[in-house]
Design a protein around this motif. Structure first.
Motif, mmCIF file in Angstrom:
data_model
loop_
_atom_site.group_PDB
_atom_site.id
_atom_site.type_symbol
_atom_site.label_atom_id
_atom_site.label_comp_id
_atom_site.label_asym_id
_atom_site.label_seq_id
_atom_site.Cartn_x
_atom_site.Cartn_y
_atom_site.Cartn_z
ATOM 1 N N GLY A 330 0.783 -1.230 0.000
ATOM 2 C CA GLY A 330 0.000 0.000 0.000
ATOM 3 C C GLY A 330 0.809 1.272 0.000
ATOM 4 N N ASP A 331 2.149 1.186 -0.078
ATOM 5 C CA ASP A 331 2.962 2.394 -0.190
ATOM 6 C C ASP A 331 4.149 2.103 -1.104
ATOM 7 O OD1 ASP A 331 4.806 0.939 1.318
ATOM 8 O OD2 ASP A 331 4.295 1.940 3.195
ATOM 9 N N VAL A 332 4.913 3.158 -1.399
ATOM 10 C CA VAL A 332 6.101 3.032 -2.241
ATOM 11 C C VAL A 332 7.270 3.570 -1.419
ATOM 12 C CG1 VAL A 332 7.183 3.624 -4.437
ATOM 13 C CG2 VAL A 332 4.699 3.342 -4.307
ATOM 14 N N ASP A 333 8.103 2.660 -0.901
ATOM 15 C CA ASP A 333 9.157 3.058 0.023
ATOM 16 C C ASP A 333 10.464 2.380 -0.371
ATOM 17 O OD1 ASP A 333 8.768 0.445 0.789
ATOM 18 O OD2 ASP A 333 7.787 0.934 2.689
ATOM 19 N N ARG A 339 13.514 -3.761 -4.432
ATOM 20 C CA ARG A 339 12.991 -4.685 -5.450
ATOM 21 C C ARG A 339 13.113 -4.085 -6.845
ATOM 22 N NH1 ARG A 339 8.105 -8.513 -3.428
ATOM 23 N NH2 ARG A 339 8.945 -9.019 -1.377
ATOM 24 N N PHE A 340 12.922 -2.763 -6.948
ATOM 25 C CA PHE A 340 13.054 -2.113 -8.248
ATOM 26 C C PHE A 340 14.470 -2.332 -8.796
ATOM 27 C CE2 PHE A 340 13.955 1.308 -11.141
ATOM 28 C CZ PHE A 340 12.777 1.473 -11.850
ATOM 29 N N GLN A 341 15.478 -2.208 -7.943
ATOM 30 C CA GLN A 341 16.860 -2.424 -8.384
ATOM 31 C C GLN A 341 17.055 -3.831 -8.941
ATOM 32 O OE1 GLN A 341 18.645 -1.119 -4.550
ATOM 33 N NE2 GLN A 341 19.957 0.168 -5.812
ATOM 34 N N GLN A 342 16.423 -4.815 -8.315
ATOM 35 C CA GLN A 342 16.555 -6.200 -8.783
ATOM 36 C C GLN A 342 15.909 -6.389 -10.152
ATOM 37 O OE1 GLN A 342 14.826 -8.544 -5.668
ATOM 38 N NE2 GLN A 342 16.431 -8.055 -4.177
ATOM 39 N N CYS A 343 14.893 -5.576 -10.450
ATOM 40 C CA CYS A 343 14.169 -5.716 -11.718
ATOM 41 C C CYS A 343 14.769 -4.866 -12.838
ATOM 42 C CB CYS A 343 12.698 -5.321 -11.536
ATOM 43 S SG CYS A 343 11.768 -6.385 -10.399
ATOM 44 N N PHE A 344 15.669 -3.960 -12.498
ATOM 45 C CA PHE A 344 16.187 -2.983 -13.461
ATOM 46 C C PHE A 344 16.903 -3.698 -14.606
ATOM 47 C CE2 PHE A 344 19.081 0.585 -14.686
ATOM 48 C CZ PHE A 344 18.097 1.544 -14.945
ATOM 49 N N PHE A 385 8.509 5.870 -10.783
ATOM 50 C CA PHE A 385 8.674 5.324 -9.441
ATOM 51 C C PHE A 385 8.979 6.445 -8.454
ATOM 52 C CE2 PHE A 385 11.308 3.676 -6.038
ATOM 53 C CZ PHE A 385 10.613 2.533 -5.622
ATOM 54 N N ALA A 386 9.847 7.377 -8.850
ATOM 55 C CA ALA A 386 10.208 8.481 -7.961
ATOM 56 C C ALA A 386 9.006 9.374 -7.666
ATOM 57 C CB ALA A 386 11.345 9.305 -8.590
ATOM 58 N N LEU A 387 8.143 9.584 -8.647
ATOM 59 C CA LEU A 387 6.950 10.394 -8.420
ATOM 60 C C LEU A 387 5.988 9.737 -7.435
ATOM 61 C CD1 LEU A 387 6.201 11.584 -12.086
ATOM 62 C CD2 LEU A 387 7.075 12.976 -10.195
ATOM 63 N N GLU A 388 5.978 8.411 -7.399
ATOM 64 C CA GLU A 388 5.067 7.695 -6.514
ATOM 65 C C GLU A 388 5.664 7.452 -5.130
ATOM 66 O OE1 GLU A 388 2.026 7.061 -7.302
ATOM 67 O OE2 GLU A 388 2.115 7.531 -9.449
ATOM 68 N N PHE A 389 6.934 7.762 -4.955
ATOM 69 C CA PHE A 389 7.622 7.436 -3.694
ATOM 70 C C PHE A 389 6.946 8.133 -2.519
ATOM 71 C CE2 PHE A 389 11.323 7.672 -0.745
ATOM 72 C CZ PHE A 389 11.621 6.333 -0.701
ATOM 73 N N THR A 390 6.589 7.379 -1.495
ATOM 74 C CA THR A 390 5.849 7.943 -0.361
ATOM 75 C C THR A 390 6.723 8.187 0.850
ATOM 76 O OG1 THR A 390 5.230 5.702 0.331
ATOM 77 C CG2 THR A 390 3.680 6.887 -1.080
ATOM 78 N N GLY A 391 7.959 7.723 0.835
ATOM 79 C CA GLY A 391 8.840 7.933 1.974
ATOM 80 C C GLY A 391 9.708 6.733 2.225
ATOM 81 N N PRO A 392 10.675 6.850 3.158
ATOM 82 C CA PRO A 392 11.613 5.746 3.392
ATOM 83 C C PRO A 392 10.955 4.478 3.901
ATOM 84 C CG PRO A 392 12.354 7.777 4.470
ATOM 85 C CD PRO A 392 10.987 8.033 3.953
ATOM 86 N N GLY A 393 9.872 4.588 4.656
ATOM 87 C CA GLY A 393 9.247 3.394 5.215
ATOM 88 C C GLY A 393 7.801 3.622 5.547
#
Length: 393
Positions: A330-333, A339-344, A385-393
């Motif tokens: 439910g968030d982007v942290d 996980r994004f790095q693993q998929c890059f 992804f950066a636009l959706e980022f909601t915070g570190p945790g």
């Protein structure tokens, strides 16, 4: 006309335009199949267009056919196949115009025996039915069927399965008729039809016909009548489970079909006026399907995304996805970033189609990292992804 007699040698068409044909004697429901094939014939079509035909594109009986990335447009009927094994994948059937020497202006007419699958295809705008079936058992999966003057899908006898489809903006969504008919509708969105969502029809004055409907994980919305049943004594043959159905109590009789975990709540489409029937965050259809629904790891929704994202499958054709939420919490942290790095796949992704190997579909939840849905995870996806980022945790 291109004619294949029974037992002809296998053929393949690739990157071919077949246009302006079909002025040949009628067979089946219309004049002029441009290609006519007899029993035992095997033909494969890739990147082939049937356009501006005087009759229908193709007629076969007892053959084996496959179509990949083909176009059928501006003709009387796309194709009519009888007792034929056929696979249609990533094809378009558009502008099948009414008129001419045709009793049905269908996108595709599937009749009789044979293994029949229609997947990842679009049927848009025509004078009769998008997909018409007679005594057949096709799998219709991951298809968009819209803009047909009569029915999106017509079933007469047989046992079709409609799965992960969007059926929208037709005269009627789906019609089932004829004795010994079973229709399964699974994870499908049926919306914005002029008359009925579903019609259990007594077309030929057969008062004893047995027609069964099994509908699960499906949304039926924005239709004047949810279900018309011409057999009121047999509502018990209609099974509605884990569905979101509009105007339920006003449409169905109190002692009507089997109802199991059926809701009546606005599904929360992103933009129904703009024909975007994906689900908004907060939709009551999210994670609300039959818990016995267990998709395979590679199963996808109509958008080609994983069919299971979260604790349960969503109702309808589209699985809700929050861009960048790769661990589905439910968030982007920062956990999603790991996980994004693993998929890059690289700064610009794989080589474009035509410049090397065609990129394969991304595995599993890496498809959620592909925010622009171009089958790679590159810097363009990172910007979203950066636009959706909601915070570190």
């Amino acid at each position: 006309q291109i004619r294949y007699h029974a037992g002809s040698q296998p053929s393949q068409y690739c990157c071919t335009f077949i246009a302006g044909g079909g002025n040949s004697p009628r067979v089946g429901h219309a004049v002029g199949p441009v290609i006519r094939a007899g029993s035992g014939t095997a033909i494969r079509f890739e990147h082939t267009s049937f356009i501006d035909e005087l009759g229908k594109g193709l007629y076969t009986r007892g053959a084996e056919l496959s179509f990949y990335e083909c176009l059928f447009s501006r003709l009387a009927i796309g194709m009519e196949v009888v007792d034929t094994s056929v696979r249609v994948d990533e094809c378009f059937f558009v502008d099948v115009f009414p008129g001419g020497d045709a009793s049905d202006n269908d996108g595709i007419y599937l009749h009789g025996s044979g293994q029949m699958t229609v997947t990842n295809s679009v049927f848009a705008i025509g004078g009769d039915d998008g997909i018409d079936t007679l005594s057949s058992e096709p799998l219709i999966e991951n298809c968009i069927i819209r803009g047909w003057q009569d029915k999106g899908v017509s079933v007469f006898h047989g046992a079709p399965v409609v799965k992960d489809c969007l059926i929208a903006g037709n005269g009627i969504g789906i019609t089932a008729k004829g004795d010994a008919t079973r229709l399964d509708v699974i994870n499908t969105t049926i919306v914005d039809h002029q008359i009925y969502g579903i019609w259990i029809r007594n077309k030929y004055n057969d008062p004893d016909a047995v027609i069964e409907l099994f509908m699960v994980n499906t949304i039926v919305w924005d239709v004047p009548t949810l279900i018309r049943n011409d057999y009121p004594q047999r509502w018990g043959l209609i099974h509605l489970r884990w569905c979101d159905l509009q105007d339920l109590q006003g449409t169905l009789p109190p002692a009507g079909p089997e109802l199991d975990h059926v809701i009546e709540a606005d599904p929360g489409f992103i933009d129904p006026a703009g024909h975007d029937y994906r689900l908004l965050l907060g939709s009551p259809c999210i994670d609300r399907s039959d818990p016995q629904t267990t998709p395979l790891p590679d199963d996808v929704d109509l958008a080609g995304q994983p069919r299971l994202v979260g604790p349960a499958v969503d109702m309808g054709a589209y699985e809700f996805r929050l861009p960048g939420d790769l661990d589905v919490d439910g968030d982007v942290d920062l956990l999603d970033f790991a996980r994004f790095q693993q998929c890059f796949t690289g700064p610009a992704g794989p080589a474009p189609a035509g410049m090397g190997a065609q990129p394969e579909a991304l595995p599993g939840l890496c498809r959620l990292a592909d925010t622009d849905e171009d089958r790679d995870v590159d810097l363009l996806d990172f910007l979203r992804f950066a636009l959706e980022f909601t915070g570190p945790g």
